[in-house]
Write an enzyme that holds these catalytic residues in place. Structure first.
Site, PDB file in Angstrom:
ATOM      1  N   CYS A 209      49.063  18.793  82.667  1.00  0.00           N
ATOM      2  CA  CYS A 209      48.499  17.490  82.308  1.00  0.00           C
ATOM      3  C   CYS A 209      48.974  17.070  80.919  1.00  0.00           C
ATOM      4  O   CYS A 209      49.413  15.931  80.709  1.00  0.00           O
ATOM      5  CB  CYS A 209      46.979  17.527  82.375  1.00  0.00           C
ATOM      6  SG  CYS A 209      46.190  15.899  82.266  1.00  0.00           S
ATOM      7  N   CYS A 210      48.919  17.989  79.978  1.00  0.00           N
ATOM      8  CA  CYS A 210      49.388  17.684  78.617  1.00  0.00           C
ATOM      9  C   CYS A 210      50.886  17.377  78.608  1.00  0.00           C
ATOM     10  O   CYS A 210      51.339  16.485  77.883  1.00  0.00           O
ATOM     11  CB  CYS A 210      49.108  18.853  77.682  1.00  0.00           C
ATOM     12  SG  CYS A 210      47.383  19.043  77.191  1.00  0.00           S
TER      13      CYS A 210
ATOM     14  N   CYS B 229      41.628  14.349  74.120  1.00  0.00           N
ATOM     15  CA  CYS B 229      41.223  13.652  75.342  1.00  0.00           C
ATOM     16  C   CYS B 229      39.782  14.010  75.692  1.00  0.00           C
ATOM     17  O   CYS B 229      39.356  15.161  75.540  1.00  0.00           O
ATOM     18  CB  CYS B 229      42.144  14.029  76.495  1.00  0.00           C
ATOM     19  SG  CYS B 229      43.846  13.454  76.308  1.00  0.00           S
TER      20      CYS B 229
ATOM     21  N   CYS C 224      38.685  17.159  77.814  1.00  0.00           N
ATOM     22  CA  CYS C 224      39.039  18.481  77.292  1.00  0.00           C
ATOM     23  C   CYS C 224      38.548  18.707  75.863  1.00  0.00           C
ATOM     24  O   CYS C 224      39.050  19.596  75.160  1.00  0.00           O
ATOM     25  CB  CYS C 224      40.554  18.663  77.355  1.00  0.00           C
ATOM     26  SG  CYS C 224      41.253  18.525  79.011  1.00  0.00           S
TER      27      CYS C 224
ATOM     28  N   CYS D  35      48.284  21.473  72.658  1.00  0.00           N
ATOM     29  CA  CYS D  35      48.667  20.642  73.792  1.00  0.00           C
ATOM     30  C   CYS D  35      50.142  20.762  74.148  1.00  0.00           C
ATOM     31  O   CYS D  35      50.580  20.317  75.205  1.00  0.00           O
ATOM     32  CB  CYS D  35      48.326  19.177  73.529  1.00  0.00           C
ATOM     33  SG  CYS D  35      49.161  18.476  72.104  1.00  0.00           S
TER      34      CYS D  35
END
Length: 234
Positions: A121-122, A204, A207, A230
């Site tokens: 995702c990062c 984010c 998280c 990240c």
């Protein structure tokens, strides 16, 4: 590595040694003089300290670019801080976005990828957009500090970003949280309201949590996982 990149790497390594004891403002003045418009500041909009310092280092009428990654998962307070920085500071805010919206990513990878594979995702929503957004620059600045976590303890004030082949500048690397707080108070620098609500590091929303007493500033990021970065900084 091309000759130009080799020269930049040597420049970064020499500057890291020469500027280790310099003030944050002098480091950014060096960056302004050396790179001009091929330099930018990256900001998570946790605060605008480095952006404010850079605005003082760059000549009037030539505002520094401040690059912000809008992942689609930010707290409203973070977006509000970005908008306030853009409105009141003498900087040029540039917002980068991933190639996919959150909905498009959900459709391809499934919902809540950040829970199942936060590294991916990062990579999709932060690392790749930044790599693309930095292509027009030779150097970029971060707000990394050595006191934030063990993984950042050896951060140079000027170093070489091998992955991106750019000069990476961390002008407040030697600062403590007290130094940041004092600068914010002295200059009235914008900060993210979440810093007054128990968050020590703002990323984010899915998280990020508030930190507990005695935890380091990064403990609220990806809590319960071994992940502490990240991927933007190695």
């Amino acid at each position: 590595m091309t000759a130009v990149r080799t020269d930049l790497k040597e420049l970064a390594e020499a500057a890291g040694r020469d500027l280790e004891g310099a003030s944050a403002l002098d480091i950014l003045k060096w960056a302004a003089d050396t790179f001009g418009p091929r330099f930018c500041v990256t900001s998570s909009m946790e605060d605008a300290v480095v952006a404010h310092l850079a605005s003082r280092a760059f000549p009037s009428g030539s505002p520094v670019d401040v690059v912000f990654l809008d992942t689609g998962y930010h707290f409203p307070e973070t977006i509000g801080t970005r908008d306030a920085v853009d409105a009141v500071m003498d900087v040029n805010v540039i917002t980068l976005t991933p190639r996919q919206t959150v909905a498009e990513q959900d459709a391809e990878y499934g919902p809540r990828l950040h829970d199942r594979d936060p590294d991916l995702c990062c990579a999709l929503r932060k690392v790749k957009p930044l790599e693309e957004g930095l292509t027009g620059y030779d150097a970029w600045a971060t707000g990394l500090r050595r006191d934030e976590s063990p993984t950042r303890a050896n951060t140079p004030v000027v170093g070489w970003d091998e992955k991106r082949q750019k000069v990476k500048i961390s002008p407040i690397a030697r600062w403590t949280q007290d130094d940041v707080d004092a600068y914010v108070a002295e200059h009235g620098v914008l900060t993210n309201p979440l810093l007054m609500d128990g968050y020590a590091s703002v990323g984010c929303a899915p998280c990020t949590r508030r930190v507990l007493e005695g935890e380091d500033a990064r403990a609220g990021r990806w809590a319960g996982r071994g992940k502490t970065e990240c991927g933007l900084h190695g």
